[in-house]
Scaffold this active site. Structure first.
Site, PDB file in Angstrom:
ATOM      1  N   ASP A  30      -3.448 104.348  31.633  1.00  0.00           N
ATOM      2  CA  ASP A  30      -2.974 103.951  30.306  1.00  0.00           C
ATOM      3  C   ASP A  30      -1.564 103.415  30.462  1.00  0.00           C
ATOM      4  O   ASP A  30      -0.813 103.890  31.319  1.00  0.00           O
ATOM      5  CB  ASP A  30      -2.989 105.139  29.345  1.00  0.00           C
ATOM      6  CG  ASP A  30      -3.103 104.685  27.904  1.00  0.00           C
ATOM      7  OD1 ASP A  30      -4.205 104.794  27.327  1.00  0.00           O
ATOM      8  OD2 ASP A  30      -2.100 104.177  27.353  1.00  0.00           O
ATOM      9  N   CYS A 279     -15.191 103.285  13.704  1.00  0.00           N
ATOM     10  CA  CYS A 279     -16.279 102.465  14.262  1.00  0.00           C
ATOM     11  C   CYS A 279     -17.103 101.729  13.207  1.00  0.00           C
ATOM     12  O   CYS A 279     -17.111 100.500  13.179  1.00  0.00           O
ATOM     13  CB  CYS A 279     -17.185 103.344  15.113  1.00  0.00           C
ATOM     14  SG  CYS A 279     -16.286 104.170  16.423  1.00  0.00           S
ATOM     15  N   ARG A 346      -8.772 108.024  10.597  1.00  0.00           N
ATOM     16  CA  ARG A 346      -8.802 106.570  10.427  1.00  0.00           C
ATOM     17  C   ARG A 346      -9.976 106.170   9.525  1.00  0.00           C
ATOM     18  O   ARG A 346     -11.089 106.630   9.719  1.00  0.00           O
ATOM     19  CB  ARG A 346      -8.933 105.880  11.791  1.00  0.00           C
ATOM     20  CG  ARG A 346      -7.652 105.939  12.598  1.00  0.00           C
ATOM     21  CD  ARG A 346      -7.848 105.371  13.973  1.00  0.00           C
ATOM     22  NE  ARG A 346      -8.725 106.199  14.792  1.00  0.00           N
ATOM     23  CZ  ARG A 346      -9.178 105.851  15.998  1.00  0.00           C
ATOM     24  NH1 ARG A 346      -8.857 104.690  16.501  1.00  0.00           N
ATOM     25  NH2 ARG A 346      -9.956 106.655  16.684  1.00  0.00           N
TER      26      ARG A 346
HETATM   27  C1  UGA Z   1     -20.384 106.218  15.466  1.00  0.00           C
HETATM   28  C2  UGA Z   1     -21.806 106.220  16.064  1.00  0.00           C
HETATM   29  O1  UGA Z   1     -22.558 107.286  15.482  1.00  0.00           O
HETATM   30  C3  UGA Z   1     -21.759 106.381  17.585  1.00  0.00           C
HETATM   31  O2  UGA Z   1     -23.081 106.280  18.114  1.00  0.00           O
HETATM   32  C4  UGA Z   1     -20.894 105.263  18.172  1.00  0.00           C
HETATM   33  O3  UGA Z   1     -20.766 105.384  19.567  1.00  0.00           O
HETATM   34  C5  UGA Z   1     -19.508 105.325  17.555  1.00  0.00           C
HETATM   35  O4  UGA Z   1     -19.624 105.193  16.119  1.00  0.00           O
HETATM   36  C6  UGA Z   1     -18.694 104.201  18.115  1.00  0.00           C
HETATM   37  O5  UGA Z   1     -19.068 103.041  17.928  1.00  0.00           O
HETATM   38  O6  UGA Z   1     -17.757 104.463  18.882  1.00  0.00           O
HETATM   39  P1  UGA Z   1     -18.591 108.113  14.844  1.00  0.00           P
HETATM   40  O7  UGA Z   1     -17.780 107.002  14.246  1.00  0.00           O
HETATM   41  O8  UGA Z   1     -17.930 109.111  15.713  1.00  0.00           O
HETATM   42  O9  UGA Z   1     -19.810 107.501  15.707  1.00  0.00           O
HETATM   43  O10 UGA Z   1     -19.185 108.927  13.620  1.00  0.00           O
HETATM   44  P2  UGA Z   1     -20.617 109.189  12.967  1.00  0.00           P
HETATM   45  O11 UGA Z   1     -21.058 110.559  13.290  1.00  0.00           O
HETATM   46  O12 UGA Z   1     -21.549 108.101  13.267  1.00  0.00           O
HETATM   47  O13 UGA Z   1     -20.230 109.142  11.421  1.00  0.00           O
HETATM   48  C7  UGA Z   1     -19.686 107.950  10.825  1.00  0.00           C
HETATM   49  C8  UGA Z   1     -19.468 108.148   9.347  1.00  0.00           C
HETATM   50  O14 UGA Z   1     -20.713 108.210   8.666  1.00  0.00           O
HETATM   51  C9  UGA Z   1     -18.718 109.429   8.969  1.00  0.00           C
HETATM   52  O15 UGA Z   1     -17.775 109.125   7.954  1.00  0.00           O
HETATM   53  C10 UGA Z   1     -19.800 110.337   8.453  1.00  0.00           C
HETATM   54  O16 UGA Z   1     -19.328 111.277   7.517  1.00  0.00           O
HETATM   55  C11 UGA Z   1     -20.745 109.336   7.808  1.00  0.00           C
HETATM   56  N1  UGA Z   1     -22.148 109.793   7.707  1.00  0.00           N
HETATM   57  C12 UGA Z   1     -22.854 110.060   8.828  1.00  0.00           C
HETATM   58  C13 UGA Z   1     -22.730 109.915   6.467  1.00  0.00           C
HETATM   59  O17 UGA Z   1     -22.099 109.658   5.422  1.00  0.00           O
HETATM   60  N2  UGA Z   1     -24.047 110.315   6.399  1.00  0.00           N
HETATM   61  C14 UGA Z   1     -24.779 110.588   7.496  1.00  0.00           C
HETATM   62  O18 UGA Z   1     -25.971 110.945   7.349  1.00  0.00           O
HETATM   63  C15 UGA Z   1     -24.170 110.467   8.742  1.00  0.00           C
END
Ligand code: UGA
Length: 496
Positions: A30, A279, A346
């Site tokens: 980094d 993401c 974020r």
């Molecule tokens: C997401 C993807 O799930 C990963 O597979 C991917 O690698 C990652 O982005 C990335 O591109 O780096 P992440 O952002 O850590 O992962 O979080 P998630 O668990 O996917 O949740 C995203 C958002 O959706 C959160 O705000 C969560 O509260 C919301 N969510 C999730 C819902 O509102 N309902 C659901 O049923 C699931």
């Protein structure tokens, strides 16, 4: 194998620790010297389950840290690029960090290496990378470029890496495909799962991690399409939740019914206040920008984003309808992180909701198990008090709002919450409770895609003990009592 990981943010650090865990020698690079020094001292800069253990296990052994791209590249056979790809003003991914790293790698190439793009990037980035490496002096034959998208979720990133649904590698030549297969062999052969000291994980359905080998462009598309599909699933269910609420159905029953169709699946069908994080919001926009550049109409993605934004506004309306006016109201808030099990705020829907409530003159008392330090950097100081637990957040408040799906927020002592709140109102943006549990604890409970639940005493007086009634919020707002907390039609009748 000897691996360099350039960029020690979320993806880089987790990947580096996991590559060391499966037996490789990893140098994490980094350009932030303070971060590297902190990692060397044994600190873990992010809140991520199992990561501190893995860093402690491999630090100074298979895992080392450096600020020199050149040194790390020269010592490695494969170089993973895991730098940030923030959103630019036009919605496209800003690839300037990737390009800057490419020129440093090019200058350092002294023997053939596989350069692996692991940052989230639009399709064709591998092509640009090849060009950029060549323009910066890398001789052809000295490198090949591969796409290896990550599917890590914050909060479960380590087990997502070690127990993946699939590993995707996009290679345009057989030699680099062989290198990538060798890197992931401890997982794809199942060897890692036989190890005594492996990171524990229950319920992994595979004896060997599945690997999908594609060409580079397909792998790049798989990443954007996967995130966009998941975001679409969330927006879809949120839209259905709004219909469910309007007609008096229960979205969780609806989800159980839809999700048990194996073609649809039950995961990522939780209705709430919309998706956030670093993401989904960025990747849906970037994917739409890719579609536009290819002259492909992908209006569906615009709609996914519109529904997501509208979901927050609907939640704010719900708060107003439960409390009438917000100026001067004291609101307890549970949750700042964009989802549970992370300190990341974020693009957090919780932060957006709090900012809107502050604008309307409410005072906030907030608790999050991990996100408070990061939230302090984003939220204005005026009007926000950070407290040490859930009950302190509820103390003396006009209502309690649940904005993040932390498991501990789903296990509150509801009677204690009831006794601490000034008015017995809970507004849950994450559907963490069964409405009847709230009724029985004497709370009025507003959630997403379900009818408002009334306290048992109120429902009993209305002749329907513990009954959950459909919310008619506009009617209720008009007929509400002094605190504007009467929201169901029956409750409104009672108030009259
Ligand atoms: C997401 C993807 O799930 C990963 O597979 C991917 O690698 C990652 O982005 C990335 O591109 O780096 P992440 O952002 O850590 O992962 O979080 P998630 O668990 O996917 O949740 C995203 C958002 O959706 C959160 O705000 C969560 O509260 C919301 N969510 C999730 C819902 O509102 N309902 C659901 O049923 C699931």
């Amino acid at each position: 194998m000897k691996i360099a990981v350039i960029g020690s943010g979320y993806v880089g650090l987790v990947s580096a620790a996991c590559f060391a865990e499966i037996g490789h020698d990893v140098i994490t690079v980094d350009n932030d010297a303070a971060k590297i020094a902190a990692l060397e001292r044994g600190e873990t800069p992010i809140h991520e389950l199992h990561l501190p253990d893995l860093l402690a296990r491999h630090r100074g052994g298979r895992l080392t840290f450096s600020t020199s791209v050149q040194d790390a590249v020269r010592k490695s056979e494969a170089v993973f690029i895991t730098v940030g790809t923030p959103q630019s003003e036009t919605g496209e991914a800003d690839l300037s960090y990737v390009e800057a790293v490419a020129s440093e790698i090019a200058a350092a190439l002294d023997s053939p290496k596989v350069v692996v793009e692991k940052s989230t990037v639009p399709v064709r980035t591998c092509e640009w990378l090849r060009q950029s490496l060549a323009l910066n002096g890398a001789a052809s034959g000295k490198f090949s470029v591969v796409s290896n998208p990550e599917f890590l979720r914050e909060g479960s990133a380590v087990t997502d890496f070690l127990y993946p649904d699939r590993i995707v590698v996009g290679c345009d030549d057989a030699a680099s495909a062989a290198v990538m297969q060798a890197i992931y062999k401890p997982l794809t052969s199942g060897e890692y799962y036989a190890e005594q000291t492996r990171v524990p994980f229950e319920g992994y359905p595979h004896a060997q991690a599945p690997i999908v080998v594609t060409n580079a462009k397909s792998a790049e598309l798989i990443k954007h399409a996967s995130n966009a599909f998941l975001a679409m699933k969330i927006s879809f269910i949120n839209a259905v939740a709004n219909i469910s609420e309007a007609v008096g159905a229960d979205i969780q029953q609806v989800c159980a019914g839809i999700g048990s169709d194996s073609r649809i699946g039950s995961r990522f069908l939780n209705a709430g206040i919309g998706y956030g994080g670093s993401c989904f919001p960025k990747d849906v926009q970037a994917f739409r920008a890719v579609a536009e550049q290819c002259n492909c109409d992908f209006g569906l993605l615009t709609e996914v984003m519109r529904i997501n934004a509208a979901q927050r506004s609907r939640f704010l309306k719900k708060v107003r309808n439960a409390l009438w006016t917000l100026r001067g109201k004291q609101l307890g808030v549970l949750g700042l992180a964009f989802k549970g099990d992370t300190d990341d705020v974020r693009e957090s829907p919780a932060i957006a909701v709090i900012e809107a409530l502050l604008k309307e003159g409410a005072q906030i008392k907030v608790y999050d198990p991990a996100g408070m330090a990061n939230a302090r950097k984003l939220l204005p100081a005026a009007g926000v008090t950070y407290v040490q637990d859930e009950y302190a957040a509820a103390q003396g408040c006009d209502a309690l709002l649940i904005l993040t799906e932390w498991a501990e927020f789903a296990a509150l002592d509801l009677r204690r919450v009831r006794s601490l709140l000034k008015y017995p109102i809970v507004i849950d943006g994450r559907n963490l409770y069964a409405p009847h549990a709230m009724s029985e604890a004497g709370l009025t409970y507003h959630s997403i895609g379900r009818a408002t639940a009334q306290p048992v005493a109120v429902a009993a007086a209305a002749g329907s003990v513990g009954r959950v009634t459909q919310s008619r919020e506009s009617v209720a707002a008009m007929s509400a009592g002094p605190v504007g907390r009467v929201v169901s039609e029956e409750h409104a009748e009672l108030a009259k």
